[in-house]
Structure formats: C-alpha cells, structure tokens
Design a protein around this motif. Structure first.
Motif, mmCIF file in Angstrom:
data_model
loop_
_atom_site.group_PDB
_atom_site.id
_atom_site.type_symbol
_atom_site.label_atom_id
_atom_site.label_comp_id
_atom_site.label_asym_id
_atom_site.label_seq_id
_atom_site.Cartn_x
_atom_site.Cartn_y
_atom_site.Cartn_z
ATOM 1 N N ASP A 169 42.295 50.570 44.530
ATOM 2 C CA ASP A 169 43.465 49.693 44.513
ATOM 3 C C ASP A 169 43.146 48.377 45.214
ATOM 4 N N ALA A 170 42.469 48.461 46.356
ATOM 5 C CA ALA A 170 42.093 47.251 47.088
ATOM 6 C C ALA A 170 41.089 46.418 46.294
ATOM 7 N N LEU A 171 40.150 47.081 45.619
ATOM 8 C CA LEU A 171 39.143 46.347 44.845
ATOM 9 C C LEU A 171 39.772 45.633 43.653
ATOM 10 N N VAL A 172 40.705 46.303 42.981
ATOM 11 C CA VAL A 172 41.399 45.668 41.860
ATOM 12 C C VAL A 172 42.219 44.483 42.358
ATOM 13 N N LEU A 173 42.876 44.659 43.503
ATOM 14 C CA LEU A 173 43.629 43.560 44.100
ATOM 15 C C LEU A 173 42.721 42.362 44.338
ATOM 16 N N GLY A 174 41.565 42.619 44.929
ATOM 17 C CA GLY A 174 40.640 41.527 45.224
ATOM 18 C C GLY A 174 40.169 40.820 43.964
ATOM 19 N N ALA A 175 39.826 41.594 42.936
ATOM 20 C CA ALA A 175 39.359 41.006 41.683
ATOM 21 C C ALA A 175 40.455 40.158 41.035
ATOM 22 N N CYS A 176 41.685 40.665 41.052
ATOM 23 C CA CYS A 176 42.794 39.934 40.432
ATOM 24 C C CYS A 176 43.121 38.662 41.200
ATOM 25 N N ARG A 177 43.076 38.726 42.510
ATOM 26 C CA ARG A 177 43.368 37.532 43.311
ATOM 27 C C ARG A 177 42.291 36.469 43.118
ATOM 28 N N ALA A 178 41.066 36.917 42.790
ATOM 29 C CA ALA A 178 39.987 35.966 42.538
ATOM 30 C C ALA A 178 39.998 35.475 41.097
ATOM 31 N N GLY A 179 40.944 35.960 40.289
ATOM 32 C CA GLY A 179 41.022 35.559 38.889
ATOM 33 C C GLY A 179 39.978 36.228 38.017
ATOM 34 N N LYS A 180 39.345 37.276 38.537
ATOM 35 C CA LYS A 180 38.292 37.980 37.782
ATOM 36 C C LYS A 180 38.882 39.255 37.177
#
Length: 345
Positions: free
Chosen positions: A215-226
């Motif tokens: 969940d944290a990794l998906v959050l990070g990817a989405c916040r980075a626009g990736k």
C-alpha cells in the motif's frame, strides 16, 4: 454494601480504603453484578480525580481479574487534566505496583497510547524507560507503536529512528508494522531513496512485505506520477495473492483521474469487480461519484449502468443523477437514429 462485591482477590484493608474514599459514590453507584468496561473506566477516572492512586491501582487490578482488559478509554482522564510531570510519575508508580504479567503490560501500553494521543511522546518514552529499568515492566515492540506512529505522521523521522535505537537498547527489533510506518511516511513525502533504504533493511532482516507495505509503495508510485510502476506493484500483489487494501485502490483511481485517463480508470475498476459485492459497491460507487464531480456525464453513466446491471446499490445522489441523465441518454439515442434516417423502432 462493599465497593467490590465479588472480589475474593482484593484484601479487606483495600476494600475498606476504597469504601472510605468513595462513600458518596457507593451510595449512588453500587458495584453492579455485571459490570462493563465503561464502568471500570469510570471508576478509574473517579479514583484519579480524587487523587487516590491506591484506589486506582485496585481498580486496574480488579478489572483484569474480572476478565476486563484496559480499554482505550482507561487513561482518558489525563486528556482533560493538567497532566504535569509529577502526575505522570504517580501514574508510573501506580502501574509499577499492579499485578505482574498482562495486567501491568496492558496498563503500560494503554498509558503510552493515551500520552501520544495528547502529543506527549517524550513523556511516553520516559514512562517506558522508567518501567523497563530493572525489569519492572518489560516493553514489547507494540509498546512503541503509538510513539513511532505519531512521529512518522508528524514527519519527525530522525526522532523516530532514535526511538528505534532506544528499542534496540532493550533488545527489541523493529518489526514489519514498524517498518511499514516509516515506509508510508517516506512514500507520502516523496522521499523515495529513503523508502528504498527501508525496503533494503527489511530484506536484510528477512522481513516479508504485507498489504500495508505494498500500500505504501503504490502510494509512493502514484504520488510520483508513476502509475505504470504502481500497476507493476499491483500485478505482483495479485500474483502473490496479497490482500489489496481499499486505500491502495483509491491511490490508483485518484492518480488516473488526475492524469485525466478516464478510460484507463474505468478499465482498472472493472478489472476488480465481480469478486466481492462490498468491494464492487465501494469501487464503482466512488468512481461514479468522482466522475460526476468532474462533469464526465457519459463516463459516470457508464459506471452507474454497470452498477444497475450488477445489482450494486446506489446512494441517493447516484440514483438521482442516474434518473436525471438516463432520460437524456435515451432521447439522444432517438435523435441519433432519426438523424441517420431510421424510424427509431
């Protein structure tokens, strides 16, 4: 009437002391045959407000003897008090004189949690260290969770790592829950190098990722626009059979909508529906609502039509939107047929 009516484990001296301190309470609130958790919490608050820490100790002991663990409200009385260092010291002394084992540990954990709720993390850490000395009450990793949770939410990550050092002094290693707190804080703040470092530490210690890690990794990817990177992570979760949290879906949906990838977000949601009715209602309902707010009528109607076909319940706003626009869509279809030279039959 005795204050503790069915209490063979409470001494007569203690009973007499409690009766004397709470004579007025005894008249208006006799001890019930079937007490509740809230009743014990009220007794603890009464003892604290009267300054009777011996009575507070007896209440905390008795409730566990009667099968009632301390609740999140047990120490709520300090929320509205001055809660000076001297009061905290008295509470520490009270906890130290509780029955050993689960009674003492449970009280320590709940006191630490309450102190963190009122933003007193330094005092919470001091409470742990004081009671840990000499093995009075040995903490566990979960004892530190409220402190780590507060500090990581407040982005005081250097301070949080110092708390991890304190844990190590007591022979307590950071576990998966603790690592996930750091991972989410770094990902939320866009500090991806630091997040990668947390993942490396987890791998070195042989700690496997769980739903919250992903969940944290998906959050990070989405916040980075990736979002493509987020999809790779999601694919691995599906392949590994890892449960996907509701928030994980929301991160992806939000990112795709911000990128105006309306067809992609509709395909994404549809790829997960049909397995769990509750999840169907959440994903389809949220997406339809967001599309409505974005004035994407055609896309919203497509999702609402699918909800109708699948028998997924709609909220009243979704129902009203569907009824209002269903007629318009039917009219538009008729107009299109006439324009093409058809008879509309």
């Amino acid at each position: 009437m005795l204050f503790f009516r069915k209490t063979p484990n409470i001494t007569l001296k203690s009973l007499s002391y409690l009766r004397r301190r709470f004579a007025t309470t005894l008249i208006t609130k006799p001890f019930p045959d079937n007490p509740t958790v809230a009743y014990y919490d009220d007794l603890a608050a009464d003892a604290f407000s009267s300054g009777d820490y011996s009575a507070l100790r007896d209440v905390l002991n008795k409730r566990v003897q009667d099968g009632f663990k301390n609740s999140k409200h047990t120490f709520s009385f300090i929320t509205h008090s001055n809660c000076s260092p001297s009061i905290i010291d008295k509470l520490v002394e009270t906890v130290s004189h509780l029955n050993g084992g689960i009674t003492r540990r449970n009280a320590l954990d709940l006191l630490v949690t309450r102190l963190c709720k009122i933003r007193r993390t330094e005092e919470a850490l001091r409470v742990i260290e004081t009671l840990a000395r000499g093995g009075v009450c040995v903490p566990a990793a979960c004892t530190f969770y409220p402190i780590l949770s507060f500090l990581t939410r407040e982005k005081s990550l250097d301070h949080a790592w110092r708390v991890v050092d304190v844990m190590a002094e007591f022979g307590i290693r950071l576990d998966l829950i603790g690592y996930n707190l750091f991972l989410k804080a770094y990902c939320y703040g866009g500090e991806f190098d630091e997040a990668a470092g947390v993942l490396r530490k987890m791998e070195e210690e042989g700690i496997a990722a769980d739903s919250r890690t992903f969940d944290a990794l998906v959050l990070g990817a989405c916040r980075a626009g990736k979002v493509d990177g987020a999809m790779v992570i999601l694919r691995r979760m599906v392949d590994d059979g890892v449960y996907m949290m509701y928030s994980t879906h929301m991160y992806v949906i939000g990112a795709l909508l911000r990128m105006k990838c309306y067809e992609d977000v509709m395909r994404y949601v549809r790829s997960f529906v049909g397995r769990d009715k509750l999840l169907d209602a959440q994903l389809l309902g949220v997406l339809a609502s967001k599309l409505m707010n974005l004035k994407k009528v055609e896309e919203a109607m497509s999702i609402l039509e699918e909800m109708k076909q699948r028998g997924v319940p709609m909220g009243y706003k979704l129902r009203d939107f569907y009824k209002t626009n269903a007629g318009k869509e039917n009219g538009a279809r008729v107009d299109a047929v006439i324009a093409e030279g058809g008879n509309g039959v």
